[in-house]
Design a protein around this motif. Sequence first.
Motif, PDB file in Angstrom:
ATOM      1  N   ARG A  19       0.834  -1.214   0.000  1.00  0.00           N
ATOM      2  CA  ARG A  19       0.000   0.000   0.000  1.00  0.00           C
ATOM      3  C   ARG A  19       0.861   1.254   0.000  1.00  0.00           C
ATOM      4  O   ARG A  19       0.516   2.256  -0.634  1.00  0.00           O
ATOM      5  CB  ARG A  19      -0.949  -0.010   1.194  1.00  0.00           C
ATOM      6  CG  ARG A  19      -2.019  -1.069   1.080  1.00  0.00           C
ATOM      7  CD  ARG A  19      -3.097  -0.941   2.147  1.00  0.00           C
ATOM      8  NE  ARG A  19      -3.969  -2.110   2.111  1.00  0.00           N
ATOM      9  CZ  ARG A  19      -4.928  -2.303   1.205  1.00  0.00           C
ATOM     10  NH1 ARG A  19      -5.113  -1.390   0.263  1.00  0.00           N
ATOM     11  NH2 ARG A  19      -5.674  -3.380   1.237  1.00  0.00           N
ATOM     12  N   ILE A  20       1.990   1.211   0.709  1.00  0.00           N
ATOM     13  CA  ILE A  20       2.903   2.359   0.702  1.00  0.00           C
ATOM     14  C   ILE A  20       3.460   2.573  -0.703  1.00  0.00           C
ATOM     15  O   ILE A  20       3.487   3.705  -1.215  1.00  0.00           O
ATOM     16  CB  ILE A  20       4.043   2.152   1.711  1.00  0.00           C
ATOM     17  CG1 ILE A  20       3.495   2.185   3.146  1.00  0.00           C
ATOM     18  CG2 ILE A  20       5.121   3.216   1.539  1.00  0.00           C
ATOM     19  CD1 ILE A  20       4.510   1.782   4.199  1.00  0.00           C
ATOM     20  N   ALA A  21       3.898   1.484  -1.344  1.00  0.00           N
ATOM     21  CA  ALA A  21       4.428   1.595  -2.703  1.00  0.00           C
ATOM     22  C   ALA A  21       3.355   2.090  -3.665  1.00  0.00           C
ATOM     23  O   ALA A  21       3.606   2.957  -4.510  1.00  0.00           O
ATOM     24  CB  ALA A  21       4.970   0.240  -3.163  1.00  0.00           C
ATOM     25  N   GLY A  22       2.138   1.544  -3.530  1.00  0.00           N
ATOM     26  CA  GLY A  22       1.051   1.991  -4.395  1.00  0.00           C
ATOM     27  C   GLY A  22       0.739   3.465  -4.213  1.00  0.00           C
ATOM     28  O   GLY A  22       0.507   4.195  -5.183  1.00  0.00           O
ATOM     29  N   ALA A  23       0.747   3.917  -2.950  1.00  0.00           N
ATOM     30  CA  ALA A  23       0.466   5.326  -2.669  1.00  0.00           C
ATOM     31  C   ALA A  23       1.522   6.239  -3.281  1.00  0.00           C
ATOM     32  O   ALA A  23       1.222   7.375  -3.662  1.00  0.00           O
ATOM     33  CB  ALA A  23       0.387   5.555  -1.162  1.00  0.00           C
ATOM     34  N   CYS A  24       2.754   5.766  -3.387  1.00  0.00           N
ATOM     35  CA  CYS A  24       3.843   6.588  -3.938  1.00  0.00           C
ATOM     36  C   CYS A  24       3.673   6.843  -5.432  1.00  0.00           C
ATOM     37  O   CYS A  24       4.229   7.815  -5.966  1.00  0.00           O
ATOM     38  CB  CYS A  24       5.187   5.908  -3.692  1.00  0.00           C
ATOM     39  SG  CYS A  24       5.736   5.982  -1.968  1.00  0.00           S
ATOM     40  N   ILE A  25       2.923   5.984  -6.134  1.00  0.00           N
ATOM     41  CA  ILE A  25       2.773   6.156  -7.585  1.00  0.00           C
ATOM     42  C   ILE A  25       1.324   6.360  -8.013  1.00  0.00           C
ATOM     43  O   ILE A  25       1.042   6.437  -9.211  1.00  0.00           O
ATOM     44  CB  ILE A  25       3.373   4.955  -8.349  1.00  0.00           C
ATOM     45  CG1 ILE A  25       2.675   3.656  -7.959  1.00  0.00           C
ATOM     46  CG2 ILE A  25       4.868   4.858  -8.097  1.00  0.00           C
ATOM     47  CD1 ILE A  25       3.123   2.449  -8.784  1.00  0.00           C
ATOM     48  N   GLY A  26       0.402   6.430  -7.042  1.00  0.00           N
ATOM     49  CA  GLY A  26      -0.999   6.651  -7.391  1.00  0.00           C
ATOM     50  C   GLY A  26      -1.698   5.417  -7.906  1.00  0.00           C
ATOM     51  O   GLY A  26      -2.521   5.495  -8.829  1.00  0.00           O
ATOM     52  N   MET A  27      -1.412   4.268  -7.315  1.00  0.00           N
ATOM     53  CA  MET A  27      -2.021   3.003  -7.715  1.00  0.00           C
ATOM     54  C   MET A  27      -2.773   2.392  -6.547  1.00  0.00           C
ATOM     55  O   MET A  27      -2.252   2.353  -5.424  1.00  0.00           O
ATOM     56  CB  MET A  27      -0.939   2.026  -8.186  1.00  0.00           C
ATOM     57  CG  MET A  27      -1.472   0.659  -8.621  1.00  0.00           C
ATOM     58  SD  MET A  27      -0.151  -0.512  -9.027  1.00  0.00           S
ATOM     59  CE  MET A  27       0.427  -0.968  -7.376  1.00  0.00           C
ATOM     60  N   GLY A  28      -3.985   1.929  -6.793  1.00  0.00           N
ATOM     61  CA  GLY A  28      -4.749   1.221  -5.778  1.00  0.00           C
ATOM     62  C   GLY A  28      -4.205  -0.189  -5.620  1.00  0.00           C
ATOM     63  O   GLY A  28      -4.392  -1.032  -6.507  1.00  0.00           O
TER      64      GLY A  28
END
Length: 347
Positions: free
Chosen positions: A104-113
Amino acid sequence: MTTHTTSHPLPPHASGSDFARLSKKIADAGLMERRPGYYAVRIASVTALYAVGWTAFVLVGRSWWTLAVAAFLALVFGQVALLAHDVAHRQVFRLRGPSETAGRIAGACIGMGYGWWQDKHTRHHANPNHEGLDPDIAPDLLVWSQDQARAAKRLPRLIGRWQAFLFFPLLTLEGLNLHVSSARALANRSLKNRVLEGTLLFAHFAVYLTALFWVLSPGMAIAFLAVHQGLFGVYLGSIFAPNHKGMPILTGEDRPDFLRRQVLTSRNVRGGRFTDIALGGLNHQIEHHLFPSMPSPNLRKARPIVRRHCEELGVDYLETGLLTSWRQALISLHRAGAPIRDARVPA
């Protein structure tokens, strides 16, 4: 539709044991063991590059050199996406909790759910290149088979005529599509941790857009957005398109055993260590699909074992160069659109 040969006929004893024997060889070689040192270095490196990119963005400020920063951050975003991929497959952490948190942290960094993508990707792994079961070949803007082309209407029918020529230009929209699809998935009440996912997603959008229009002039901000998201999309597409596009498409009840289902629909890309870094190890797509939780640095070591096992079974194992993989994918797309081009009535 297929552009390649299929395997030799399955032996009479087919074939759960075929994968079991391969799995034992891989386990005996120690290739399923975690690689904490590798991932500690990789996570630290990608995090540092992410920080360097945004620091450079602030320091460069209102200069057209900011577009070079946009290109650099497009590559960094792609590397973050590849890390999220490994995390989702539990290559990094054995337990679900740490995996979901890191993902979730990685997804939040690039705008991905993260939850949306993980669900979609899990379904792809279960039935790669199966029309109707693999969401990655569901008809959208593009058609992946001639049956889809015959049923296409409106924009997909228009694009489908020349989709092979439009493929790479359309990849510039893939970053935007990632964001839009992640946001649209929030309407699905079955999505787990929907509130958290939505909060992280829209926090990214808010911070990202505020930074662009705060630091840059409106014109530069729009140019940065176009270059960054466009190249991010092209990078993502260049990573994932060689893996399955142009490989056999399964339909209906056509579901061979696990080993053949994964090997016959996947393609490896030759290359050295640089290719492994650029493609996140997904150039060893056959090994990844057979052993999705195998740490990506072990995939190269698994390759000769898997290839030799497939040769013993008479199962086709396809490996090409990167340019050849793209060419095969584009040829497949062009053939898929043939019914639209050949139709006598206008779209």
